[in-house]
Structures are given as structure tokens and as C-alpha cells.
Design a protein around this motif. Structure first.
Motif, mmCIF file in Angstrom:
data_model
loop_
_atom_site.group_PDB
_atom_site.id
_atom_site.type_symbol
_atom_site.label_atom_id
_atom_site.label_comp_id
_atom_site.label_asym_id
_atom_site.label_seq_id
_atom_site.Cartn_x
_atom_site.Cartn_y
_atom_site.Cartn_z
ATOM 1 N N HIS A 3 0.825 -1.213 0.000
ATOM 2 C CA HIS A 3 0.000 0.000 0.000
ATOM 3 C C HIS A 3 0.859 1.263 0.000
ATOM 4 C CE1 HIS A 3 -3.835 -1.950 0.252
ATOM 5 N NE2 HIS A 3 -3.412 -2.702 1.244
ATOM 6 N N THR A 4 2.000 1.211 0.660
ATOM 7 C CA THR A 4 2.889 2.366 0.684
ATOM 8 C C THR A 4 3.328 2.722 -0.727
ATOM 9 O OG1 THR A 4 3.655 1.807 2.900
ATOM 10 C CG2 THR A 4 5.063 3.276 1.607
ATOM 11 N N LEU A 5 3.608 1.725 -1.539
ATOM 12 C CA LEU A 5 4.018 1.985 -2.922
ATOM 13 C C LEU A 5 2.860 2.531 -3.745
ATOM 14 C CD1 LEU A 5 6.424 -1.011 -3.580
ATOM 15 C CD2 LEU A 5 6.982 1.331 -2.908
ATOM 16 N N ASP A 6 1.640 2.155 -3.415
ATOM 17 C CA ASP A 6 0.471 2.759 -4.063
ATOM 18 C C ASP A 6 0.413 4.251 -3.748
ATOM 19 O OD1 ASP A 6 -0.470 0.430 -5.249
ATOM 20 O OD2 ASP A 6 -1.749 -0.076 -3.538
ATOM 21 N N TYR A 7 0.634 4.585 -2.476
ATOM 22 C CA TYR A 7 0.635 5.988 -2.077
ATOM 23 C C TYR A 7 1.779 6.749 -2.746
ATOM 24 C CZ TYR A 7 -3.041 6.065 1.431
ATOM 25 O OH TYR A 7 -4.267 6.046 2.048
ATOM 26 N N LEU A 8 2.882 6.093 -2.992
ATOM 27 C CA LEU A 8 4.024 6.725 -3.650
ATOM 28 C C LEU A 8 3.749 6.938 -5.134
ATOM 29 C CD1 LEU A 8 6.949 7.709 -3.670
ATOM 30 C CD2 LEU A 8 7.653 5.327 -3.966
ATOM 31 N N ARG A 9 3.196 5.956 -5.768
ATOM 32 C CA ARG A 9 2.952 6.034 -7.211
ATOM 33 C C ARG A 9 1.977 7.159 -7.560
ATOM 34 N NH1 ARG A 9 0.949 0.834 -10.331
ATOM 35 N NH2 ARG A 9 -0.486 0.953 -8.587
ATOM 36 N N ARG A 70 -1.557 9.725 4.172
ATOM 37 C CA ARG A 70 -0.570 9.910 3.109
ATOM 38 C C ARG A 70 0.777 10.325 3.696
ATOM 39 N NH1 ARG A 70 -1.715 12.815 -2.448
ATOM 40 N NH2 ARG A 70 -2.948 10.943 -2.496
ATOM 41 N N VAL A 71 0.749 11.201 4.684
ATOM 42 C CA VAL A 71 1.991 11.620 5.347
ATOM 43 C C VAL A 71 2.685 10.400 5.937
ATOM 44 C CG1 VAL A 71 2.966 12.914 7.297
ATOM 45 C CG2 VAL A 71 1.227 13.971 5.841
ATOM 46 N N LYS A 72 1.936 9.560 6.608
ATOM 47 C CA LYS A 72 2.509 8.356 7.233
ATOM 48 C C LYS A 72 3.132 7.437 6.180
ATOM 49 C CE LYS A 72 1.018 4.121 9.572
ATOM 50 N NZ LYS A 72 1.313 3.229 8.447
ATOM 51 N N GLU A 73 2.412 7.163 5.117
ATOM 52 C CA GLU A 73 2.890 6.230 4.095
ATOM 53 C C GLU A 73 4.102 6.786 3.348
ATOM 54 O OE1 GLU A 73 1.848 3.164 3.734
ATOM 55 O OE2 GLU A 73 0.101 3.260 5.014
#
Length: 82
Positions: A3-9, A70-73
Motif C-alpha cells: 500500500h505504501t508503494l500505491d501511495y508513492l505512485r 498519506r503523510v505516514k505512508e
């Protein structure tokens, strides 16, 4: 995908006119990373430097609009780059 990479993408899509950004997004899409640590280990120094700059801007924006998740991820990836 993590999920973190989803937030990054998602925010990276705003920078797709940049060749380095496009290269990073392709890495995320092509590889089946199990987490952000594995992804960061796969980046070269130039990619890490570029992503560091983008994440600083995106974290500032996420904080200004109080998007805590979003900040957390994004912080998870940002801290791995340091």
C-alpha cells in the motif's frame, strides 16, 4: 503490491514528464516488491536523489492539507532514502 508503494505512485504521476520519474514508476509497476524497503534497495543513487526531492515536496503538501495517512505512508519511504 504494498500500500505504501500505491501511495508513492499516486503523487509521482504528477511528475511523469520527467524521465527519472517515469523510470521510477516503471520499476514500481514492473516489479512485485513486497514492501518499500525492497523497492528502495532497488533504486540507484540518482533515482534516490530524485525521489528524495519529490517526497519532500509531496510530504509538505500532504501535511498542509492534513492528509495524515498519506503523510505516514510517504514518510515510510522518505526515511528509507535517508
Amino acid at each position: 503490491m504494498d500500500h505504501t508503494l500505491d501511495y508513492l505512485r499516486e503523487p509521482l504521476s504528477n511528475y511523469m514528464e520527467n524521465e527519472m520519474c517515469e523510470q521510477i514508476v516503471k520499476k514500481i509497476e514492473i516489479n512485485s516488491y513486497t514492501g518499500e524497503g525492497e523497492f528502495v534497495k532497488d533504486l540507484d543513487e540518482e533515482e534516490m536523489a530524485y525521489l528524495n526531492g519529490v517526497l519532500e515536496q509531496e510530504l509538505n503538501y500532504a501535511k498542509s492539507v492534513q492528509h495524515d495517512n498519506r503523510v505516514k505512508e510517504l514518510t515510510e519511504v522518505y526515511e528509507l532514502l535517508l
